[in-house]
Design an enzyme around this catalytic site. Sequence first.
Site, PDB file in Angstrom:
ATOM      1  N   PHE A  11       0.810  -1.215   0.000  1.00  0.00           N
ATOM      2  CA  PHE A  11       0.000   0.000   0.000  1.00  0.00           C
ATOM      3  C   PHE A  11       0.848   1.272   0.000  1.00  0.00           C
ATOM      4  O   PHE A  11       0.831   2.062  -0.948  1.00  0.00           O
ATOM      5  CB  PHE A  11      -0.956  -0.056   1.199  1.00  0.00           C
ATOM      6  CG  PHE A  11      -1.518   1.254   1.653  1.00  0.00           C
ATOM      7  CD1 PHE A  11      -2.018   2.180   0.742  1.00  0.00           C
ATOM      8  CD2 PHE A  11      -1.568   1.569   3.002  1.00  0.00           C
ATOM      9  CE1 PHE A  11      -2.543   3.405   1.165  1.00  0.00           C
ATOM     10  CE2 PHE A  11      -2.094   2.775   3.438  1.00  0.00           C
ATOM     11  CZ  PHE A  11      -2.574   3.701   2.526  1.00  0.00           C
ATOM     12  N   GLY A  36       1.669  -7.656  -0.516  1.00  0.00           N
ATOM     13  CA  GLY A  36       1.654  -6.728  -1.636  1.00  0.00           C
ATOM     14  C   GLY A  36       1.088  -7.372  -2.894  1.00  0.00           C
ATOM     15  O   GLY A  36       0.917  -8.590  -2.976  1.00  0.00           O
ATOM     16  N   ILE A  52      13.030 -10.061   2.191  1.00  0.00           N
ATOM     17  CA  ILE A  52      14.156  -9.250   2.667  1.00  0.00           C
ATOM     18  C   ILE A  52      15.130 -10.039   3.540  1.00  0.00           C
ATOM     19  O   ILE A  52      16.256  -9.601   3.777  1.00  0.00           O
ATOM     20  CB  ILE A  52      13.693  -7.981   3.430  1.00  0.00           C
ATOM     21  CG1 ILE A  52      12.823  -8.329   4.642  1.00  0.00           C
ATOM     22  CG2 ILE A  52      12.973  -7.031   2.487  1.00  0.00           C
ATOM     23  CD1 ILE A  52      12.528  -7.137   5.550  1.00  0.00           C
ATOM     24  N   TYR A 141       5.316  -5.536  17.397  1.00  0.00           N
ATOM     25  CA  TYR A 141       5.475  -4.735  16.180  1.00  0.00           C
ATOM     26  C   TYR A 141       6.120  -3.394  16.504  1.00  0.00           C
ATOM     27  O   TYR A 141       7.091  -2.975  15.863  1.00  0.00           O
ATOM     28  CB  TYR A 141       4.118  -4.532  15.512  1.00  0.00           C
ATOM     29  CG  TYR A 141       4.109  -3.481  14.422  1.00  0.00           C
ATOM     30  CD1 TYR A 141       4.704  -3.718  13.187  1.00  0.00           C
ATOM     31  CD2 TYR A 141       3.515  -2.242  14.640  1.00  0.00           C
ATOM     32  CE1 TYR A 141       4.703  -2.749  12.196  1.00  0.00           C
ATOM     33  CE2 TYR A 141       3.503  -1.275  13.646  1.00  0.00           C
ATOM     34  CZ  TYR A 141       4.100  -1.526  12.430  1.00  0.00           C
ATOM     35  OH  TYR A 141       4.098  -0.565  11.456  1.00  0.00           O
ATOM     36  N   LYS A 145      10.000  -1.913  15.422  1.00  0.00           N
ATOM     37  CA  LYS A 145      10.225  -0.642  14.727  1.00  0.00           C
ATOM     38  C   LYS A 145      11.196   0.237  15.517  1.00  0.00           C
ATOM     39  O   LYS A 145      12.101   0.868  14.947  1.00  0.00           O
ATOM     40  CB  LYS A 145       8.897   0.091  14.513  1.00  0.00           C
ATOM     41  CG  LYS A 145       7.999  -0.548  13.463  1.00  0.00           C
ATOM     42  CD  LYS A 145       8.565  -0.379  12.053  1.00  0.00           C
ATOM     43  CE  LYS A 145       7.595  -0.827  10.984  1.00  0.00           C
ATOM     44  NZ  LYS A 145       8.097  -0.616   9.619  1.00  0.00           N
TER      45      LYS A 145
END
Length: 303
Positions: A11, A36, A52, A141, A145
């Site tokens: 997004f 995605g 990744i 989460y 980050k």
Amino acid sequence: MKILVTGGAGFIGSNVADGFIRKGHKVVIIDNLSTGLKSNVNRKARFYEVDIRSAVIDKIFEKTKPDILCHHAAQIDVRKSTDDPIFDADVNVIGSLNLLNACVRHKVKKVIFASTGGAIYGEQDYFPADENHPANPLSPYGVTKLTIEKYLHFYRETYGIDFVSLRYANVYGPRQNPYGEAGVVAIFAERLLTDKKAVINGDGTQTRDFVFVDDVVESNLLALNYPKSDIFNIGTGIETDINSIFRLLRKITSSKQRETHVPPKPGEQQRSVLDCSKAERLLKWKPKNSLQKGMAQTVDFFQ
């Protein structure tokens, strides 16, 4: 410049990649398409369907020689992070370190990192939260980050790779996934347009800072030439409760659906709003799209 965008089929990442291409930059996209969509990938970008965490990442950096890494790939489901924090850390931390090590080996100049405002600050001590607000994440989460931001500082001090961390508020807009846990705007819009029941968790008085994706794209464009390493909140500074989001979308979609409330989700944050004055002062960024305008564009996308 040549920019490698991870999560560029998602997004936010795909909208950012489009923004870079519109400005004449060469873009390479890495995405494993777990959430995605290939249809989101700009045809002018070079695309690699890769995770990744993969060893192939280093070869892609060697082949494409990017000047800048714009890192949007992530496990973004807060509830999934709570259910499986090991998987969350594997993708978000180990995956990011794999990218950062490739940056060192292939002399990438800067990293632009898609971080999070609400999830890093947790339940706020004051409103709105600026970048100096205590970081007390309530989910794995949010922890990952924050951890990546600390690693970015380490890589800056040790290897000289500059970084700009953009702590997004609740981003909404075209291409947002209406079927996941995240993205109440997309979920409500899709359900109201198709006459499916849209439910509000709890009493709906919980607030969020909703920022339109086009404004987020602009923050990434400005970060390209920002001369220092820094952290910025990217939001609107306006609190909007979930009931108001439902009512605005109901009006825009001309739906007759009545409000339906269900029990609150355990651990859901009650209030979240960001102070973005630092971004306005130093990055020369401020949001241009009102909630009404952004919501209307989002509904148009789903029609």
